[in-house]
Design an enzyme around this catalytic site. Structure first.
Site, PDB file in Angstrom:
ATOM      1  N   LYS A 167       0.865  -1.195   0.000  1.00 30.03           N
ATOM      2  CA  LYS A 167       0.000   0.000   0.000  1.00 30.03           C
ATOM      3  C   LYS A 167       0.886   1.224   0.000  1.00 30.03           C
ATOM      4  O   LYS A 167       1.855   1.302   0.755  1.00 30.03           O
ATOM      5  CB  LYS A 167      -0.843  -0.029   1.286  1.00 30.03           C
ATOM      6  N   LYS A 227       5.213   2.108   8.315  1.00 25.72           N
ATOM      7  CA  LYS A 227       4.020   2.836   8.771  1.00 25.72           C
ATOM      8  C   LYS A 227       2.822   1.882   8.907  1.00 25.72           C
ATOM      9  O   LYS A 227       2.088   1.922   9.881  1.00 25.72           O
ATOM     10  CB  LYS A 227       3.695   3.958   7.782  1.00 25.72           C
ATOM     11  N   LYS A 244       4.996   2.129  -3.135  1.00 27.04           N
ATOM     12  CA  LYS A 244       4.954   3.537  -3.549  1.00 27.04           C
ATOM     13  C   LYS A 244       5.134   3.609  -5.052  1.00 27.04           C
ATOM     14  O   LYS A 244       5.714   2.692  -5.650  1.00 27.04           O
ATOM     15  CB  LYS A 244       6.081   4.327  -2.881  1.00 27.04           C
ATOM     16  N   THR A 266      -5.229  12.533   8.004  1.00 25.08           N
ATOM     17  CA  THR A 266      -3.823  12.629   8.421  1.00 25.08           C
ATOM     18  C   THR A 266      -3.701  13.553   9.624  1.00 25.08           C
ATOM     19  O   THR A 266      -3.095  13.207  10.647  1.00 25.08           O
ATOM     20  CB  THR A 266      -2.976  13.137   7.239  1.00 25.08           C
ATOM     21  N   ASN A 308      -3.256  20.398   2.645  1.00 28.41           N
ATOM     22  CA  ASN A 308      -4.236  19.498   3.259  1.00 28.41           C
ATOM     23  C   ASN A 308      -3.923  19.267   4.741  1.00 28.41           C
ATOM     24  O   ASN A 308      -4.741  19.564   5.620  1.00 28.41           O
ATOM     25  CB  ASN A 308      -4.249  18.170   2.475  1.00 28.41           C
ATOM     26  N   SER A 327      -7.435   5.286   4.622  1.00 33.80           N
ATOM     27  CA  SER A 327      -7.357   4.614   3.316  1.00 33.80           C
ATOM     28  C   SER A 327      -7.695   3.124   3.473  1.00 33.80           C
ATOM     29  O   SER A 327      -8.384   2.538   2.638  1.00 33.80           O
ATOM     30  CB  SER A 327      -5.944   4.723   2.742  1.00 33.80           C
TER      31      SER A 327
END
Ligand code: NAD
Length: 421
Positions: A69, A93, A105, A189, A219, A350
């Site tokens: 992911k 993470k 990524k 986040t 954001n 997510s």
């Protein structure tokens, strides 16, 4: 920064964490290298009729704990090395948060501001055409990152669904709500970081009204400002790429948000409502309780770390503090809440989006917030306890916490001891 690849620098954290755990040599051997990094050249038709090509990558760093992911970045300076470093961070993470994912990524080496909207759509679809056989809801699940957004995720999910011949919203997260996105993804986040600080406030010595300085007002930066201000705290300084404004009495958040909404810099509010102009580089040295880097990588370095006056640094950006600066902050007694924990609310929601897509059942916002809060507090507390028990920084503790989970999974396939005996 000294010699070596970006990934080499990131791997220093793995070595450091390994000193505090007994892990099999297999674990380090497995986590030292990306499992696969695929490179492609995306050819698209430009609006003027010409054809142009762009380099692109997708890295699946480690998938022991589940499908990989991680976001897709559109940036003119992206490289394979950077993609692997970011995928390594994602591996840790996801393990920090105990999500059933490995780390991945992707990137395209492009300046998206130089493309028309139609060219951007063609490029986004070309990315999926190139990597459709690598990604998938059970294999590798992309998401937005720097200069990619929910509309791009919508195009990408659509392209993938056309290629496989069935609706597959769970292949990508960060989609628009109307196309299977999740409520609560927008501020996830910042909200995760907010829950973390609130939960550890006593341990961090944070009481009453706190002064907050925020670097980067996109954001992550705007949402953390809103959440902390509505909890009664004072935003004393904010910056964006054009500069900064400050006010010891507190900035007027409404003014700042209105400026950004109309496409202006936060600096355009200087002179109004007690806002004073400040050099953008000086923001990290502002007198405050919490400094929130929420812009780019490597913003707090050896040359400005000494000027930091905050008591706590909440890393909403990925990699905002270099390893040399980390040592300076630690010596100054400043507690850094590290990126792989502090900004993990984004990947957590997510994950919720992916679960909802697979269930075909969508949760109300209260449920999203509550589930996020529980996970942030649980993992934040566990990492805090590791930091105290082992007398290490919160960053090292976060890596130790994640490495323990990764090691358990890798060792479950058998180790040298198992096979040699
Ligand atoms: P964004 O593009 O919305 O905002 C970035 C902000 O940083 C902008 O306001 C920009 O003007 C500012 N900026 C750029 N250069 C600057 C400089 N030199 N000084 C001060 N400000 C500068 O991006 P975002 O989504 O808010 O992400 C910010 C950081 O948070 C990135 O490191 C990203 O990887 C990380 N992050 C974001 C999410 C998310 O869900 N948005 C999740 C995890 C991590």
């Amino acid at each position: 920064m000294s010699e070596g690849s970006l990934l080499d620098h990131a791997l220093v954290r793995l070595d450091e964490a390994a000193k505090h755990l007994t892990v099999d040599a297999d674990v380090i051997e497995k986590l030292k290298f990306a499992r696969e990094t695929t490179k492609a050249r995306l050819m698209i038709r430009m609006d003027d009729g010409s054809r142009k090509s762009f380099l692109a990558w997708r890295c699946r760093y480690d998938d022991t704990r589940g499908p990989t992911k991680g976001g897709i970045r559109f940036h003119p300076e992206s490289t394979a090395d950077e993609v692997e470093m970011l995928a390594f961070w994602m591996t840790f993470k996801c393990a920090v948060m105990n999500l059933p994912y490995g780390g991945g990524k992707g990137a395209v080496q492009v300046d998206p501001r130089k493309l028309s909207k139609a060219e951007l759509e063609r490029l986004s679809r070309a990315y999926i055409q190139a990597f459709a056989s690598i990604i998938g809801p059970d294999r590798d699940i992309p998401a937005p990152d720097v200069y990619t957004n929910s509309m791009i995720m919508g195009w990408m999910a659509d392209e993938y669904s056309q290629i496989v011949g069935q609706a597959s919203p769970a292949v990508i997260t960060g989609k628009p709500l109307a196309l299977g996105g999740s409520l609560g993804r927008g501020d996830a986040t910042a909200r995760g970081g907010f829950y973390l600080v609130r939960h550890l406030a006593d341990e961090l010595g944070l009481k009453g009204n706190l002064r907050v300085a925020i670097q980067g007002f996109g954001n992550a930066g705007q949402h953390i400002a809103r959440l902390l201000a509505s909890d009664g705290h004072t935003i004393v300084a904010v910056s964006d790429s054009e500069g900064a404004v400050q006010s010891a009495k507190g900035l007027d958040l409404g003014r700042l948000l209105a400026a950004k909404d109309s496409g202006r810099s936060v600096t355009s509010t200087a002179g109004e409502g007690g806002h004073e102009l400040l050099d953008g580089n000086a923001l990290v040295g502002v007198e405050c309780d919490i400094l929130v880097p929420s812009a780019l990588e490597n913003m707090i370095r050896i040359d400005n770390a000494h000027s930091v006056k905050a008591r706590i640094v909440l890393e909403l950006a990925n990699g905002p503090v270099t390893s040399e600066a980390d040592e300076v902050l630690e010596k100054k007694g400043i507690v850094v809440l590290p990126d792989i924990l502090a900004n993990a609310g984004g990947v957590t929601v997510s994950y919720f989006e992916w679960v909802q897509n697979r269930q075909g059942y969508y949760w109300p916002i209260e449920e999203i917030h509550e589930r996020l809060r529980i996970i942030m507090e649980r993992e934040g507390r566990a990492i805090w306890d590791v930091a105290k028990a082992k007398d290490v920084s919160v960053r090292t503790a976060a890596y130790v916490h994640a490495l323990a989970r990764l090691a358990e999974a890798i060792e479950a396939h058998g180790t040298q001891n198992y096979f040699a005996s």
